[in-house]
Motif scaffolding. Structure first.
Motif, short mmCIF file in Angstrom:
data_model
loop_
_atom_site.label_atom_id
_atom_site.label_comp_id
_atom_site.label_asym_id
_atom_site.label_seq_id
_atom_site.Cartn_x
_atom_site.Cartn_y
_atom_site.Cartn_z
N PHE A 50 0.81 -1.21 0.00
CA PHE A 50 0.00 0.00 0.00
C PHE A 50 0.85 1.27 0.00
CE2 PHE A 50 -2.71 -3.42 1.32
CZ PHE A 50 -3.85 -3.19 0.57
N THR A 51 2.03 1.14 -0.60
CA THR A 51 2.87 2.31 -0.85
C THR A 51 2.27 3.12 -2.00
OG1 THR A 51 4.84 1.09 -0.16
CG2 THR A 51 5.18 3.10 -1.47
N ALA A 52 2.19 4.43 -1.82
CA ALA A 52 1.66 5.34 -2.84
C ALA A 52 0.20 5.01 -3.17
CB ALA A 52 2.51 5.33 -4.09
N ILE A 53 -0.69 5.39 -2.25
CA ILE A 53 -2.13 5.21 -2.48
C ILE A 53 -2.51 5.90 -3.79
CG2 ILE A 53 -4.44 5.64 -1.59
CD1 ILE A 53 -2.96 3.67 0.13
N SER A 54 -3.19 5.18 -4.66
CA SER A 54 -3.47 5.70 -6.01
C SER A 54 -4.93 6.04 -6.27
CB SER A 54 -2.99 4.69 -7.06
OG SER A 54 -3.59 3.42 -6.83
N ASP A 55 -5.85 5.45 -5.52
CA ASP A 55 -7.26 5.77 -5.71
C ASP A 55 -8.05 5.37 -4.48
OD1 ASP A 55 -9.50 6.75 -6.98
OD2 ASP A 55 -9.61 5.21 -8.53
N ALA A 56 -9.18 6.06 -4.27
CA ALA A 56 -10.06 5.78 -3.14
C ALA A 56 -11.48 6.13 -3.55
CB ALA A 56 -9.64 6.58 -1.91
#
Length: 318
Positions: free
Chosen positions: A77-83
């Motif tokens: 979960f390094t560098a969260i890209s979308d939520a």
């Protein structure tokens, strides 16, 4: 342990529990009271963050290293890209460039399901039966997962489907297809609705006007999708298959999100490499800003009725 030490230990535990409870109550009330909230993939702290734009403050966040993600899996979960808010906005579907995909319950910040896709994962979507699909850019594939909360992340069933420069996936509930914009093509996939062995099949390919397609996300309360690439912002109508360039197009927009009347269209436009510390509208006006943040994508914290039924509850395919 002597009685005095035990007494102090129990007092500490009770105090810590009360602190967590008060933080939980505050966060839940803050979310309930928030009139205009945004949800961000924020890479400075490596988290998902929800901010109240009127108060100019972050009122909730999910940090993988402080959650129930196993220590050996936090790197996923390094560098969260979308939520994306899902299941009546009670859960968040999270992806990260490290390869992780997670379904997080907002109330207690628990990842009720998570797995590994790899290949620089950029976005994910939930099928109507509860299974999940993700898109990975450098890996050039989509990954279809069987959602099973009872098994370990390493044992999750998954299948990879080749795609060019995978950055996005959106389920179209009206037409019952999965859309993904891949480089200079927009592709539609049919889902097999097989609980145990989910899979997708390409059914249609549409040429795009530009290349390196990035964000694909529903226009609020319309049967259309926002689409971005390196050069412009477009809308796509799944019924007519028409793609139209917007009058407010900008270069290299990482995400676009709209809302009801009174909600400006939000854009994430990088200031440094791929991130920014500010969210703007289509005129460039700053809607939310916090120096030091590394915001990748931003969306209004609103229901998505293009994809999900109203008041939808969490489900696993059985």
């Amino acid at each position: 342990m002597n009685p005095i030490t035990l007494k102090h230990t129990l007092k500490y535990i009770a105090g810590f529990a009360m602190c967590l409870l008060s933080q939980y109550i505050y966060a839940q009330q803050a979310l309930k009271d928030c009139k205009k909230c945004i949800i961000m993939a924020e890479q400075q702290v490596q988290r998902v963050a929800i901010a109240d734009i009127d108060k100019r403050e972050i009122i909730w966040d999910w940090i993988p290293a402080k959650s129930n993600i196993k220590p050996e899996h936090v790197k996923w979960f390094t560098a969260i890209s979308d939520a994306k808010p899902v299941y009546d906005m009670k859960y968040i579907l999270v992806t990260a460039s490290g390869g992780g995909v997670a379904l997080v319950r907002i109330a207690d910040k628990k990842a009720v399901f998570y797995a590994y896709a790899g290949g620089n994962t950029h976005s994910a979507e939930i099928f109507p039966d509860g299974n999940i699909v993700s898109a990975s850019s450098s890996g050039h594939f989509l990954t279809v997962f069987k959602v099973d909360t009872a098994i370990a992340a390493e044992q999750v069933y998954s299948k990879k489907v080749p795609i060019e420069f995978g950055h996005n996936v959106v389920w179209d509930k009206e037409h019952r297809v999965l859309w993904t914009a891949a480089m200079n093509k927009l592709k539609a996939f049919k889902y097999n609705f097989n609980c145990d062995k989910p899979d997708i099949e390409l059914t249609e390919t549409i040429d795009l006007q530009g290349t390196e397609a990035h964000d694909l996300f529903p226009v609020y309360h319309e049967n259309k999708l926002w689409l971005t690439d390196t050069a412009a912002i477009y809308t796509f109508d799944p019924a007519t298959k028409k793609i139209a360039k917007t009058s407010f197009s900008r270069h290299n927009i990482k995400s676009v999100s709209s809302g009801p009347a009174g909600y400006p269209i939000l854009l994430s436009e990088p200031k440094e490499q791929w991130w920014t510390d500010a969210v703007i509208d289509t005129t460039g006006k700053v809607i939310f800003e916090k120096p030091g943040l590394k915001i990748y994508k931003t969306r209004w914290f609103l229901p998505n009725l293009f994809t999900y039924p109203a008041k939808e509850v969490f489900r696993q395919c059985k």
